[in-house]
Design a protein around this motif. Structure first.
Motif, PDB file in Angstrom:
ATOM      1  N   LEU A  12       0.814  -1.215   0.000  1.00 46.06           N
ATOM      2  CA  LEU A  12       0.000   0.000   0.000  1.00 46.06           C
ATOM      3  C   LEU A  12       0.850   1.269   0.000  1.00 46.06           C
ATOM      4  CD1 LEU A  12      -2.664  -1.146   2.624  1.00 46.06           C
ATOM      5  CD2 LEU A  12      -2.950  -1.008   0.144  1.00 46.06           C
ATOM      6  N   HIS A  13       2.196   1.122  -0.073  1.00 38.46           N
ATOM      7  CA  HIS A  13       3.124   2.261  -0.080  1.00 38.46           C
ATOM      8  C   HIS A  13       2.962   3.109   1.178  1.00 38.46           C
ATOM      9  CE1 HIS A  13       3.692   0.967  -4.155  1.00 38.46           C
ATOM     10  NE2 HIS A  13       2.489   1.339  -4.522  1.00 38.46           N
ATOM     11  N   GLN A  14       2.738   2.451   2.315  1.00 41.32           N
ATOM     12  CA  GLN A  14       2.588   3.157   3.578  1.00 41.32           C
ATOM     13  C   GLN A  14       3.886   3.091   4.384  1.00 41.32           C
ATOM     14  OE1 GLN A  14      -0.673   1.137   5.460  1.00 41.32           O
ATOM     15  NE2 GLN A  14      -2.236   2.087   4.170  1.00 41.32           N
ATOM     16  N   PRO A  15       4.236   4.172   5.102  1.00 45.79           N
ATOM     17  CA  PRO A  15       5.397   4.103   6.006  1.00 45.79           C
ATOM     18  C   PRO A  15       5.182   3.033   7.081  1.00 45.79           C
ATOM     19  CG  PRO A  15       4.678   6.379   5.677  1.00 45.79           C
ATOM     20  CD  PRO A  15       3.614   5.506   5.078  1.00 45.79           C
ATOM     21  N   ILE A  16       6.271   2.435   7.532  1.00 45.85           N
ATOM     22  CA  ILE A  16       6.209   1.414   8.583  1.00 45.85           C
ATOM     23  C   ILE A  16       6.604   2.085   9.893  1.00 45.85           C
ATOM     24  CG2 ILE A  16       7.095  -0.815   9.361  1.00 45.85           C
ATOM     25  CD1 ILE A  16       7.835  -1.321   6.363  1.00 45.85           C
ATOM     26  N   ILE A  17       5.629   2.270  10.778  1.00 45.47           N
ATOM     27  CA  ILE A  17       5.860   3.004  12.014  1.00 45.47           C
ATOM     28  C   ILE A  17       5.548   2.089  13.193  1.00 45.47           C
ATOM     29  CG2 ILE A  17       5.280   5.044  13.374  1.00 45.47           C
ATOM     30  CD1 ILE A  17       4.460   6.405  10.747  1.00 45.47           C
ATOM     31  N   LEU A  18       6.563   1.801  13.995  1.00 46.00           N
ATOM     32  CA  LEU A  18       6.423   0.963  15.181  1.00 46.00           C
ATOM     33  C   LEU A  18       6.230   1.859  16.396  1.00 46.00           C
ATOM     34  CD1 LEU A  18       8.335  -0.466  13.012  1.00 46.00           C
ATOM     35  CD2 LEU A  18       9.161  -1.841  14.903  1.00 46.00           C
ATOM     36  N   ARG A  19       5.386   1.436  17.317  1.00 43.67           N
ATOM     37  CA  ARG A  19       5.191   2.260  18.506  1.00 43.67           C
ATOM     38  C   ARG A  19       5.197   1.406  19.769  1.00 43.67           C
ATOM     39  NH1 ARG A  19       0.699   0.710  21.755  1.00 43.67           N
ATOM     40  NH2 ARG A  19      -1.079   0.227  20.435  1.00 43.67           N
ATOM     41  N   GLY A  20       5.676   2.027  20.848  1.00 45.58           N
ATOM     42  CA  GLY A  20       5.715   1.326  22.116  1.00 45.58           C
ATOM     43  C   GLY A  20       5.842   2.285  23.277  1.00 45.58           C
ATOM     44  N   HIS A  21       5.868   1.741  24.485  1.00 46.58           N
ATOM     45  CA  HIS A  21       6.075   2.495  25.709  1.00 46.58           C
ATOM     46  C   HIS A  21       7.354   1.990  26.390  1.00 46.58           C
ATOM     47  CE1 HIS A  21       1.796   3.219  24.949  1.00 46.58           C
ATOM     48  NE2 HIS A  21       1.932   4.316  25.665  1.00 46.58           N
ATOM     49  N   HIS A  22       7.754   2.668  27.414  1.00 46.08           N
ATOM     50  CA  HIS A  22       9.002   2.295  28.070  1.00 46.08           C
ATOM     51  C   HIS A  22       8.967   0.853  28.570  1.00 46.08           C
ATOM     52  CE1 HIS A  22       8.124   2.142  32.476  1.00 46.08           C
ATOM     53  NE2 HIS A  22       7.019   2.738  32.071  1.00 46.08           N
ATOM     54  N   ASN A  23       7.787   0.388  29.048  1.00 46.56           N
ATOM     55  CA  ASN A  23       7.741  -0.965  29.612  1.00 46.56           C
ATOM     56  C   ASN A  23       7.851  -2.059  28.563  1.00 46.56           C
ATOM     57  OD1 ASN A  23       5.226  -0.694  28.516  1.00 46.56           O
ATOM     58  ND2 ASN A  23       4.121  -0.705  30.467  1.00 46.56           N
TER      59      ASN A  23
END
Length: 515
Positions: A351-362
């Motif tokens: 889909l030509h979308q950026p790959i963005i990973l997300r998380g928190h400190h834990n």
């Protein structure tokens, strides 16, 4: 997305010369008629023509150039509610996809004519939304087939797509000390250098009351590895999704801007004007308010946007586009660390979308191993350019060169475009981006050639002239800026300050409690 005119025809004799065909439940007569005509067609044969029917649980895309972009040789799972069968007609020979029992997507090419046969069920009714998360989950293969066909017959190959990009976002950390909970900025920097990735810190504006000089100096020294984004304002529950009045929404955004200005003043830390909504909660009205205040975009998962805006017409189509543009605010999706797998990465590439990973400190409570494993997987499959969210948005455009004229489709409010040496003018085509209708000139866009610092706006008949081989910045005029009047001054309240103090204390103590 592709400016396609859809018509229903009762008989193949009604087809025009420029038409392509999608035939659902095609019978033998339809198949014979299509094979006799020089028309590109996508055929879903009538299930009565199948034999040995079966459920499709996993399928493989062929390791060949015929496979969709980013999916060559990939095994994909999760095709619930999909059935297939054997099909004996010798109409197509090239296998594009198959499961363990045999081919389920076949193709034949004759010059510019493409004939596809998809031996899979196609449900035309879903619980909600044509391209909803549920449909991606239940009819993944069908959507891949459908989109791949429409792209080609609509001339999508004439356009150059943005190169793969990626980033990692950590929610909540601030500049009070050299670590935040399990996030150690120095240790994380060493990991970023080993595996060549970028971390964007989504920081809460209420935390801007204090900045450590040592921490600020550290981040100033590493702008390529670290960047900063907005993470709400007070970080209270459903902060950006509440039923605020217009004046209250404006006051909230204004206060966030004023607080972040402290980061950008004495500590000289740049915070990109991109909003990461706390807990993914953001309303349609708040998206518009962010656009009014000239935010460059937002980063919110499609599922969260759908959950909080299910009644909005645009919510039913989330996930199909390169970027969602809502009230002239570009929105990129992001995926939790645990949700990043081969399927999600390959679908983003398709889909030509950026790959963005997300998380928190834990998410780092067991160390950096899980994060680094996800980064290695992204690097192996996508080979992306890791960058800040703001820079990803600036490179999020498509181009087409025709007759010394560079046509640009921007998917952000500001893009930076490299201009080929053979190009003399630039024009904006925003039909597909969501900003408006086809604009042969610059219209509501401003073009600035960075080499000569000259700004030009198009006339009624011509695009922006420029020196060949230059670099230009194309910026959207803020058509909503005139609405930026009247807001309720928001004063610091005791509860948000208390809540944030308790939350930060909990996060910072967590590593020591674990030991």
């Amino acid at each position: 997305m592709h400016h396609v005119e859809w018509r229903t025809c009762r008989d193949l004799s009604e087809l025009r010369d420029e038409d392509a065909v999608i035939a659902l439940d095609a019978d033998g007569k339809c198949l014979d008629g299509l094979s006799a005509r020089a028309k590109s067609a996508l055929v879903f044969p009538d299930p009565s023509l199948w034999s040995h029917r079966r459920d499709v649980e996993r399928f493989q895309l062929a390791p060949s150039p015929e496979a969709p972009a980013g999916m060559s040789g990939a095994w994909m799972g999760g095709a619930q509610k999909t059935r297939s069968g054997n099909w004996d007609q010798d109409l197509c020979r090239q296998v594009v996809a198959q499961d363990a029992a045999g081919p389920i997507w076949l193709r034949r090419r004759q010059g510019q004519v493409r004939l596809d046969v998809a031996i899979v069920s196609f449900e035309d009714t879903v619980a909600y939304g044509v391209f909803s998360p549920a449909m991606w989950h239940e009819q993944l293969l069908q959507l891949i087939i459908f989109i791949d066909f429409v792209r080609e017959v609509a001339g999508d190959s004439q356009w150059t797509n943005p190169a793969p990009t990626a980033s990692v976002i950590f929610d909540d950390p601030n500049l009070h000390s050299m670590r935040y909970g399990f996030v150690d900025y120095v240790e994380l920097l060493e990991s970023m250098r080993r595996y060549h990735y970028h971390v964007a810190v989504a920081t809460i504006p209420i935390d801007a009351w204090y900045v450590s000089r040592r921490v600020a100096a550290f981040f100033r020294e590493h702008p390529r590895e670290y960047s900063f984004l907005y993470h709400g304002n007070d970080h209270i529950s459903n902060e950006l999704a509440r039923d605020w009045t217009h004046a209250e929404r404006a006051g909230l955004v204004t206060q966030a801007l004023q607080r972040i200005a402290r980061y950008e003043a004495a500590p000289h830390i740049e915070v990109e004007k991109v909003m990461v909504a706390p807990h993914g909660a953001c309303s349609d009205a708040m998206l518009r308010e962010l656009a009014v205040h000239d935010f460059q975009g937002a980063c919110i998962s499609w599922g969260s946007l759908n959950y909080h805006n299910g009644e909005m017409p645009w919510a039913k189509e989330l996930g199909i586009k390169n970027t969602e543009v809502i009230h002239e605010l570009p929105v990129l999706s992001r995926t939790a660390f645990e949700g990043v797998d081969e399927k999600s990465i390959r679908l983003a590439l398709f889909l030509h979308q950026p790959i963005i990973l997300r998380g928190h400190h834990n998410d780092l409570r067991k160390g950096l191993g899980d994060l680094e494993e996800k980064v290695r997987l992204v690097n192996e499959l996508a080979h992306p350019r890791w960058d800040s969210i703001g820079q990803i948005m600036k490179s999020n455009y498509r181009t087409r060169l025709r007759n010394e004229r560079l046509e640009v489709r921007p998917y952000a409010r500001c893009v930076e475009v490299e201009v080929p040496s053979e190009c003399a003018t630039v024009a904006v085509d925003d039909i597909q981006s969501g900003f408006g209708v086809w604009d042969q000139n610059l219209g509501d866009w401003i073009c600035q050639e960075t080499r000569i610092k000259a700004q030009c706006e198009s006339g009624p008949e011509h695009g922006c002239g420029l020196h060949a081989g230059g670099r230009v910045t194309i910026r959207r005029k803020n058509l909503l800026a005139q609405e930026n009047s009247g807001f309720m001054r928001k004063w610091p309240a005791l509860w948000p300050l208390t809540r944030r103090f308790l939350t930060e204390t909990r996060d910072r103590v967590a590593p020591y409690v674990r030991r």
